[in-house]
Enzyme design. Sequence first.
Site, PDB file in Angstrom:
ATOM      1  N   LYS A   1       0.841  -1.195   0.000  1.00  8.85           N
ATOM      2  CA  LYS A   1       0.000   0.000   0.000  1.00  8.85           C
ATOM      3  C   LYS A   1       0.879   1.248   0.000  1.00  8.85           C
ATOM      4  O   LYS A   1       1.895   1.301   0.707  1.00  8.85           O
ATOM      5  CB  LYS A   1      -0.903  -0.032   1.235  1.00  8.85           C
ATOM      6  CG  LYS A   1      -1.936   1.079   1.323  1.00  8.85           C
ATOM      7  CD  LYS A   1      -2.802   0.867   2.569  1.00  8.85           C
ATOM      8  CE  LYS A   1      -3.860   1.942   2.740  1.00  8.85           C
ATOM      9  NZ  LYS A   1      -4.686   1.698   3.946  1.00  8.85           N
TER      10      LYS A   1
ATOM     11  N   SER B   1      -9.425   1.630   3.304  1.00 10.49           N
ATOM     12  CA  SER B   1      -8.652   2.415   2.369  1.00 10.49           C
ATOM     13  C   SER B   1      -7.655   1.593   1.559  1.00 10.49           C
ATOM     14  O   SER B   1      -7.101   2.079   0.572  1.00 10.49           O
ATOM     15  CB  SER B   1      -7.890   3.498   3.150  1.00 10.49           C
ATOM     16  OG  SER B   1      -6.976   2.932   4.076  1.00 10.49           O
TER      17      SER B   1
ATOM     18  N   SER C   1      -9.677  -0.718   7.462  1.00 11.43           N
ATOM     19  CA  SER C   1      -9.128  -0.667   6.110  1.00 11.43           C
ATOM     20  C   SER C   1      -8.463  -1.954   5.660  1.00 11.43           C
ATOM     21  O   SER C   1      -8.222  -2.137   4.470  1.00 11.43           O
ATOM     22  CB  SER C   1      -8.120   0.482   6.000  1.00 11.43           C
ATOM     23  OG  SER C   1      -8.746   1.722   6.198  1.00 11.43           O
TER      24      SER C   1
END
Length: 618
Positions: free
Chosen positions: A80, A154, A178
């Site tokens: 990420k 996210s 997330s």
Amino acid sequence: MPSTLGWTLDDWRTAYRNGASPGVLLSALLTRIPSDDPAWIAVLDPDGLAEALGELAQTLAEAGGDPSALPLYGIPVAVKDNIDVRGFDTTAGCPAYAYRPVRDAATVTRLKAAGAVVLGKTNLDQFATGLVGTRSPYGVVPNSFNPEVISGGSSSGSAVAVARGQVPLALGTDTAGSGRVPAGLNNLVGLKPTRGAFSIDGVVPACRSLDCVSLFTLTAGDAAEVYHLLAQYEPSDPYSRQAPPAFACDGPAIRRPGPLHRLAIPSSLPRDVDVDVRLQWQHCLDQWRALGVTLVPMDFGRLHELAALLYEGPWVAERHATLEPFLENHGDAVNPVVREIIATARQFTASDSFRSLYRRDELVRQIDASLAQVDGLLVPTAPLAPTIAGVEAEPVALNSRLGLYSNFVNLADFCALAVPAGFREDGLPFGVTLISGAWRDADLLALASRWLNAQPSPLGATGLPRPPEPLLPPRPDTTITVAVVGAHLSGMPLNRQLTERRATLLGATTTAPRYRLYALADTVPAKPGLRRVSKGQGEAIAVELWEMAATAFGSFVDLIPPPLGLGNIELSDGRWVNGFICEGYALEQARDVTHYGSWRAYVTDRQQGQTGSTQESY
């Protein structure tokens, strides 16, 4: 060239054992990632791949040149883009914020040390603020099953990259869900570890005191393997924590180590939960009960009150503390929804922060008391699966609803594991989340492994069948596996001695073909004796593997009468575990029943042969 899409860690290892080259496989894999794929912000170019392969070669040389010494040798991973990786910009989903890190984040360092190759950086809700996957200037990341539906956030890009089978492992982050909501919406395993188990060194903070690096994998076994690689104390990280060597046994069950038997579930689902979620949830509960898990309906009111503190209280000021200088100079570069959320920090005072801290501690104490008689929680991962258009129309309201069963976890210092749980009637995946106390990550993974073996689902969105999950021990350092062969088997009269100690059934298997089974004389209830013999003179005997907390093991051993005892037994897969053995003198008067293959088959035959007469107690 074989397609690597949908490969698990074992698939990659098998390919390398069979002579495949990391350079060839990874180069081919990169060509399958479109340049405009919104799941990815950046991927390795040819020069970057060459540099990564050079680094891998050096790591291999330092390991003595043996690829088997590197558990993730040549395996591609995604990271990420709020986690630092050398050679890539860290953008946190905002180009104006981008910087080039000089070193890897701690978790990336550990992955590379194990032989992994970072393929690229993945998209996210900007500054990890959101559960939707739509708040990024790099594009909206669509769901891997339906492009009109959100992927969840996210950690949107990391989840979708794994769900499509592009990589078997991706790092995300998790503050409010997330690492779990995207897993649930894309049919993945998503581990939100105990806060501090994985170092957050090299991670752009959202709420630094709550942030966790999370894992997305296709299988529970892969998540367990990587968990043990990454769960290491990092002295330079003030938020890194060391796992306690054991747990006190007088605290709430949710804080103790060992198998998970009793799970609290919401006594009712709110009215705004999707109809499809309600239907699949009810079906799923029946399947969990069939697995032998006791489900205890409970009021989640205090948990929801705790969750509200995350965005409706001063914790949002942690996000503002990280970004305040950037917002002052580059506010226009921030997503309007993200900017509005972070701006709410200005309405809170220092006194508000302390009052919220006090309230959190009060609620956590009350929650622990209410959960004292259960081992964890079971909840729907995502209470709805909105469309991208729906989120664009209601960006805050729908995002808030998505956090119904995820926002409270980090505030309560719980760990959580999202797992696939079938499909809704509209074809979208449905997932559930297992939650328990800090440092019970391995317990969650062990239960998830049992669940996925009982309810196998395809791997992500690949359509590939799920391989058998390994029988994972809940906590290797505080639990003990016992192989039972006779009166302690499921449904047999002494099985209660295991269940009373909250032991859990890991599964059925057989011994190595080196044993003979005997029905002992004058034992009540009837019991067998097991004897190891020379190669070629024995057979494989059916056993069950049970796991119990080490603290309960002593009292179990005390119940074993002579001539029986516990020793080491070899299983069919070559493992040695604790198991029932018998002193030789007792076998002289015993009946050899090896040809039955199991004590259960022998007992059944005896009972059928005694119909109409007084039966022995088995």
